[in-house]
Design a protein around this motif. Structure first.
Motif, PDB file in Angstrom:
ATOM      1  N   THR A   1     -84.953-132.592  91.350  1.00  0.00           N
ATOM      2  CA  THR A   1     -84.868-131.602  92.148  1.00  0.00           C
ATOM      3  C   THR A   1     -86.020-130.338  91.919  1.00  0.00           C
ATOM      4  N   GLY A   2     -86.966-131.119  91.525  1.00  0.00           N
ATOM      5  CA  GLY A   2     -87.928-130.134  90.858  1.00  0.00           C
ATOM      6  C   GLY A   2     -89.112-130.166  92.601  1.00  0.00           C
ATOM      7  N   PHE A   3     -89.379-131.104  93.048  1.00  0.00           N
ATOM      8  CA  PHE A   3     -90.163-131.974  93.597  1.00  0.00           C
ATOM      9  C   PHE A   3     -89.646-130.370  95.130  1.00  0.00           C
ATOM     10  N   VAL A   4     -88.997-130.485  95.454  1.00  0.00           N
ATOM     11  CA  VAL A   4     -89.397-128.913  96.908  1.00  0.00           C
ATOM     12  C   VAL A   4     -89.494-127.853  96.174  1.00  0.00           C
ATOM     13  N   PRO A   5     -89.205-127.374  95.595  1.00  0.00           N
ATOM     14  CA  PRO A   5     -89.232-125.709  94.883  1.00  0.00           C
ATOM     15  C   PRO A   5     -91.013-126.084  94.170  1.00  0.00           C
ATOM     16  N   GLY A   6     -91.531-127.054  93.852  1.00  0.00           N
ATOM     17  CA  GLY A   6     -92.693-127.174  93.918  1.00  0.00           C
ATOM     18  C   GLY A   6     -93.559-127.174  94.722  1.00  0.00           C
ATOM     19  N   LEU A   7     -93.248-127.815  95.645  1.00  0.00           N
ATOM     20  CA  LEU A   7     -93.853-127.977  97.345  1.00  0.00           C
ATOM     21  C   LEU A   7     -93.989-126.820  98.046  1.00  0.00           C
TER      22      LEU A   7
ATOM     23  N   LEU B   1     -84.288-120.099  95.922  1.00  0.00           N
ATOM     24  CA  LEU B   1     -83.184-121.219  95.518  1.00  0.00           C
ATOM     25  C   LEU B   1     -82.235-121.041  95.152  1.00  0.00           C
ATOM     26  N   THR B   2     -82.500-119.481  94.665  1.00  0.00           N
ATOM     27  CA  THR B   2     -80.555-119.128  94.373  1.00  0.00           C
ATOM     28  C   THR B   2     -79.317-118.912  95.393  1.00  0.00           C
ATOM     29  N   PHE B   3     -80.339-118.780  96.181  1.00  0.00           N
ATOM     30  CA  PHE B   3     -78.827-118.067  97.316  1.00  0.00           C
ATOM     31  C   PHE B   3     -79.467-119.165  98.052  1.00  0.00           C
TER      32      PHE B   3
ATOM     33  N   ASP C   1     -78.562-126.201  98.809  1.00  0.00           N
ATOM     34  CA  ASP C   1     -78.990-127.670  99.788  1.00  0.00           C
ATOM     35  C   ASP C   1     -80.361-126.984  99.219  1.00  0.00           C
ATOM     36  N   LEU C   2     -81.213-125.911  99.483  1.00  0.00           N
ATOM     37  CA  LEU C   2     -82.864-126.470  99.920  1.00  0.00           C
ATOM     38  C   LEU C   2     -82.948-127.381  98.618  1.00  0.00           C
ATOM     39  N   VAL C   3     -81.859-127.474  97.167  1.00  0.00           N
ATOM     40  CA  VAL C   3     -82.761-127.814  96.001  1.00  0.00           C
ATOM     41  C   VAL C   3     -81.868-128.705  95.264  1.00  0.00           C
ATOM     42  N   LEU C   4     -81.085-128.684  96.191  1.00  0.00           N
ATOM     43  CA  LEU C   4     -80.015-130.259  96.230  1.00  0.00           C
ATOM     44  C   LEU C   4     -79.584-131.149  96.546  1.00  0.00           C
ATOM     45  N   PHE C   5     -80.411-131.134  98.242  1.00  0.00           N
ATOM     46  CA  PHE C   5     -80.346-132.455  98.879  1.00  0.00           C
ATOM     47  C   PHE C   5     -80.720-133.569  98.779  1.00  0.00           C
ATOM     48  N   LEU C   6     -82.524-133.216  98.378  1.00  0.00           N
ATOM     49  CA  LEU C   6     -83.363-135.086  97.718  1.00  0.00           C
ATOM     50  C   LEU C   6     -82.617-135.418  97.068  1.00  0.00           C
ATOM     51  N   PRO C   7     -82.051-134.896  95.532  1.00  0.00           N
ATOM     52  CA  PRO C   7     -81.250-135.986  94.826  1.00  0.00           C
ATOM     53  C   PRO C   7     -79.292-136.633  95.553  1.00  0.00           C
ATOM     54  N   ARG C   8     -79.318-135.836  96.241  1.00  0.00           N
ATOM     55  CA  ARG C   8     -77.747-136.136  96.824  1.00  0.00           C
ATOM     56  C   ARG C   8     -78.132-136.990  96.956  1.00  0.00           C
ATOM     57  N   TRP C   9     -79.274-137.376  98.191  1.00  0.00           N
ATOM     58  CA  TRP C   9     -79.191-138.201  99.290  1.00  0.00           C
ATOM     59  C   TRP C   9     -79.576-139.249  98.577  1.00  0.00           C
ATOM     60  N   VAL C  10     -80.535-139.030  97.588  1.00  0.00           N
ATOM     61  CA  VAL C  10     -81.377-140.760  96.502  1.00  0.00           C
ATOM     62  C   VAL C  10     -79.863-140.918  96.052  1.00  0.00           C
ATOM     63  N   TYR C  11     -79.132-140.224  95.400  1.00  0.00           N
ATOM     64  CA  TYR C  11     -78.219-140.664  94.213  1.00  0.00           C
ATOM     65  C   TYR C  11     -77.257-139.979  94.633  1.00  0.00           C
ATOM     66  N   PRO C  12     -76.469-140.643  96.375  1.00  0.00           N
ATOM     67  CA  PRO C  12     -74.718-140.223  96.873  1.00  0.00           C
ATOM     68  C   PRO C  12     -73.734-140.776  96.107  1.00  0.00           C
ATOM     69  N   THR C  13     -72.704-139.401  95.693  1.00  0.00           N
ATOM     70  CA  THR C  13     -71.843-139.997  95.053  1.00  0.00           C
ATOM     71  C   THR C  13     -70.509-140.632  96.568  1.00  0.00           C
TER      72      THR C  13
ATOM     73  N   GLY D   1     -80.371-125.868  86.477  1.00  0.00           N
ATOM     74  CA  GLY D   1     -80.985-126.704  85.191  1.00  0.00           C
ATOM     75  C   GLY D   1     -82.218-126.434  86.232  1.00  0.00           C
ATOM     76  N   LEU D   2     -82.452-126.628  87.398  1.00  0.00           N
ATOM     77  CA  LEU D   2     -83.793-125.788  87.966  1.00  0.00           C
ATOM     78  C   LEU D   2     -83.815-124.532  87.715  1.00  0.00           C
ATOM     79  N   LEU D   3     -82.943-123.820  88.333  1.00  0.00           N
ATOM     80  CA  LEU D   3     -82.594-122.562  88.220  1.00  0.00           C
ATOM     81  C   LEU D   3     -83.362-121.441  87.130  1.00  0.00           C
TER      82      LEU D   3
END
Lengths: 430, 173
Positions: free
Chosen positions: A175-181, A412-414, A417-429, A360-362
Motif C-alpha cells: 500500500t505504500g508504493f503508490v503514495p510514495g510515488l 488517498l483518503t477518499f 482503490d488507489l492505495v489498495l489496487f496493488l495489494p489486491r492485484w498481487v494477492y487476489p482474494t 494502516g496506510l492513512l
C-alpha cells in the motif's frame, strides 16, 4: 465505571505529558487498570510483558533497523545521492529533485523518517545552499521529503501496525508504493517549477558513459531494495526472512565490497541498532499491557458504539480521524501513536466498512506528516539544527510541502482503490 | 564517590554492550543459517532457530532498555519541556522517578514470577528444553540494573559529571 475510565485516561495523558517514557506510561496505566480496577493478579502483567516479546515476527524490526544502520554507517547515502543526481540533477531544481529521489531510495532500505532526515537532509541542505538554491525552499523540501522513509516499505510503523491489526505484512507494504510515488512526483514538480522561476544552479547533464559509471558504483546499494522486494513478492522469502537476508547482504556489501564499514565499526552499529530496536519494541510490550486492559473492559467496542451513534458515514469518520491523527502526530511519535491508537480504531473500521490496510496506510501517512508539522515535529528541529535556523523559520519553510502532502493524503483518503489496487492485484482474494 | 560511580557505569556499560552485541550476532547468524539451509537444501533446517531468535529478541529488548536509559534514548513525549523550558528540570526528575518505580515493580513482580516458574519442573522451552525461569529471572535483574543505571544518570544530571571520560587521579571526572 465511567469514573474509572476517566482516571485511566487522566493517568495515561498525565504520564505521557510528564515525559515518563511511553512504554512505562502504558505499563503504569495498564497496571492500574488491570490490578486496581479490574482486580487481576499483578503477576499476569509481567507475564504479558514476557509473552509480548516472545514473538518471532519482532525479528523484522530488529533486522530492518540494523540493515538501515549498516548502510548509513557505510557509504550508501553518498552513493544513493550520486545516483539520484546523475538521474535528474541536470533539470531545473534537479538537485532538490535528486534529494527527494534519494529520500525515496533510502526509504526503501530504512524504515524511519528520523533516520532519513539525518542521513539525507544533513547531506543535502548544505549541498543545495552551495548551489544557490533558495534557503527556505531547501530547508522546507529536505525536512518534508523524508516522510518517504515511513511510507515506502519497509516501514517500521507499518510493521507494528500489521502486528496489531493482523494484516499480512507483505500486502500492507504494497500500500505504500503508490503514495510514495505520488509524494515524489508532486514534490519534484513543485521543485521543478519553483527553481525554474528562481533560476537556481543546475549541473551539466552527465554523458551516457558517466551515468553508467555512477550506476555501476552504486549497483550493490541499489540491489538491496530489489533483493528485499524481489524476494518477498516472488514468494521466495517471507518478510521476516527478507529482513534477515537484507541485513546479511548489507554486512557483506559494506565490509567486503564497498569496504567502508571497518570491523571496529561493526560492534557500534550492532549495539546502537539493538538499543534503537529495544526502544521501539519495549513500547510493544507496554502497549500489550495497556491493550490487555482495553480488551478486558471491552473499551474499543464501547468507543466504537459511541462513535457510530454520532458519525453516520465512513467519509466523515475518515476525515475526523485524519484531523485527529494530524494533531496527535504533532505531539506523539509514530510508533507510540500507532501502538496506542490502532486497537482503539480497529473495531470502528469494520462498522464503517473501511479496509484495515487502507486505514494502516492513512495512519502512517498522517503520523508521518506530523513529524514535520509545527510546532513539535521532530524533523523541524533536526533540519533547523542542520541549517542553523530557528523553529519559526523552518515552520514557514515547510508549509508549501505540507500542503502538497496533505492534499495527497486527502486524495488517498477518499480514493481507497488507489492505495489498495496493488495489494489486491498481487494477492487476489479467492 | 565519583570514581565509584564511574566504575559502576563502566561495568554496566561493558555488560550491556557485549551482551547486546553477542545476542544480536547470534540471532543474525542462526537466522541466516536457517534461511540458507531451508532455501538451498530440500530437507535440512535448524528446528530450534526460531526459538533462539525469539529468546534473543526478548533479551535484547529488555537489556537494550537499560542501555537506552544510559543514552537517554527511551522514547518519550517531550512536548511540555519544549513549549515551557522552565519545566524541564522538574519533569526530568519526575521521569527518573517513574523509571525507579517501574524498576521496583520489575524486581518485586519479576522475582515472584521467576520463583513460581522455577517451581514448575515442566516449564521448559519447546525446542531446546531450556528452563523458562532463566528468562523470567531477567525481569528482576533488569529491574535492579535499571534502578542503578537511573541513579547514575541522576548523579550525572545533578552534578554535571561526564562519565564518558575516565576520572583523573584525584577522583574528578
Amino acid at each position: 465505571m465511567e469514573t474509572n475510565y476517566l482516571v485511566i485516561l487522566a493517568l495515561l495523558i498525565g504520564c505521557l505529558a510528564s515525559t515518563v517514557p511511553v512504554f512505562m506510561a502504558l505499563f503504569f496505566t495498564g497496571m492500574v487498570g488491570l490490578v486496581w480496577i479490574a482486580g487481576i493478579d499483578p503477576q499476569i502483567v509481567v507475564e504479558v510483558l514476557y509473552r509480548s516479546m516472545d514473538k518471532f515476527a519482532l525479528i523484522v524490526v530488529l533486522f530492518f533497523v540494523l540493515c538501515g544502520n549498516i548502510m548509513t554507517t557505510g557509504s550508501i547515502v553518498a552513493k544513493l545521492i550520486k545516483t539520484a543526481n546523475a538521474l535528474v540533477g541536470f533539470l531545473p531544481g534537479g538537485l532538490a529533485i535528486a534529494g527527494v529521489l534519494a529520500c525515496g531510495f533510502f526509504g526503501a532500505i530504512s524504515g524511519s523518517t528520523v533516520a532519513t532526515v539525518v542521513a539525507i537532509g544533513g547531506f543535502m541542505i548544505p549541498a543545495l545552499l552551495k548551489h544557490n538554491y533558495d534557503e527556505k525552499f531547501s530547508v522546507g523540501i529536505m525536512t518534508t521529503a523524508p516522510i518517504l522513509g515511513v511510507i515506502i516499505p519497509p516501514s517500521i510503523a507499518m510493521i507494528l501496525y500489521a502486528m496489531v491489526s493482523n494484516d499480512p505484512l507483505e500486502a500492507l507494504f504494497l500500500t505504500g508504493f503508490v503514495p510514495g510515488l505520488l509524494i515524489i512526483i508532486f514534490m519534484s514538480l513543485y521543485a521543478y517549477f519553483f527553481c525554474k522561476r528562481n533560476e537556481a544552479d543546475t549541473i551539466p547533464r552527465p554523458s551516457f558513459r558517466e551515468f553508467i559509471a555512477v550506476v555501476r558504483e552504486s549497483i550493490w546499494a541499489l540491489m538491496l531494495p530489489v533483493l528485499i522486494f524481489g524476494g518477498i513478492y516472488s514468494g521466495y522469502f517471507t518478510a521476516n526472512e527478507a529482513a534477515v537476508v537484507a541485513c546479511f547482504y548489507a554486512f557483506v556489501v559494506e565490509i567486503c565490497i564497498h569496504r567502508d564499514l571497518k570491523l571496529r565499526d561493526i560492534k557500534n552499529v550492532v549495539i546502537s541498532s539493538a538499543i534503537t530496536s529495544a526502544t521501539l519494541l519495549v513500547i510493544v510490550a507496554g502497549a500489550s499491557v495497556f491493550g490487555e486492559y482495553l480488551t478486558f473492559e471491552q473499551i474499543p467496542g464501547q468507543i466504537a458504539n459511541a462513535v457510530v451513534e454520532n458519525i453516520q458515514t465512513p467519509w466523515v469518520f475518515l476525515l475526523s480521524v485524519n484531523i485527529l491523527l494530524l494533531i496527535i502526530g504533532m505531539f506523539m511519535d509514530i510508533i507510540s501513536a500507532t501502538l496506542i491508537l490502532t486497537p482503539i480504531f480497529l473495531p470502528l473500521l469494520s462498522r464503517f466498512g473501511i479496509d484495515t490496510m487502507h486505514f494502516g496506510l492513512l495512519m502512517t501517512l498522517n503520523l508521518g506528516i506530523g513529524y514535520c508539522t509545527p510546532p513539535l515535529g521532530v524533523s523541524l528541529y533536526i533540519s533547523g539544527a542542520v541549517a542553523d535556523r530557528d523553529l519559526i523559520y523552518v515552520s514557514k519553510a515547510v508549509l508549501p510541502f505540507l500542503l502538497i502532502q496533505i492534499a495527497i493524503l486527502l486524495v488517498l483518503t477518499f480514493w481507497p482503490d488507489l492505495v489498495l489496487f496493488l495489494p489486491r492485484w498481487v494477492y487476489p482474494t479467492p | 564517590m565519583k570514581k565509584l560511580v564511574y566504575h559502576i557505569h563502566r561495568t554496566f556499560a561493558f555488560f550491556e554492550d557485549w551482551s547486546l552485541f553477542i545476542t544480536v550476532m547470534v540471532a543474525l547468524l542462526v537466522a541466516i543459517a536457517n534461511v540458507m539451509l531451508r532455501k538451498l537444501t530440500s530437507d535440512v533446517n535448524l528446528y530450534w532457530s526460531d526459538e533462539v531468535v525469539r529468546k534473543t529478541i526478548f533479551f535484547t529488548t529488555y537489556v537494550g532498555c537499560i542501555a537506552a536509559i544510559r543514552n537517554r534514548s527511551l522514547i518519550r513525549i517531550d512536548a511540555l519541556p519544549q513549549l515551557f523550558p522552565f519545566m524541564k528540570k522538574p519533569l526530568t526528575l519526575l521521569n527518573h522517578l517513574g523509571v525507579l518505580v517501574f524498576s521496583g515493580f520489575m524486581v518485586y513482580l519479576g522475582c515472584s514470577l521467576a520463583v513460581l516458574v522455577y517451581n514448575d519442573q515442566f516449564a521448559k522451552t519447546a525446542s531446546l528444553q531450556i528452563p523458562e525461569w532463566y528468562f523470567y529471572a531477567l525481569f528482576p535483574v533488569m529491574g535492579v540494573m535499571m534502578f542503578i543505571r537511573t541513579l547514575i544518570v541522576m548523579v550525572e544530571d545533578w552534578f554535571g559529571i561526564d562519565l564518558s571520560k575516565p576520572p583523573t587521579r584525584d577522583g574528578e571526572v
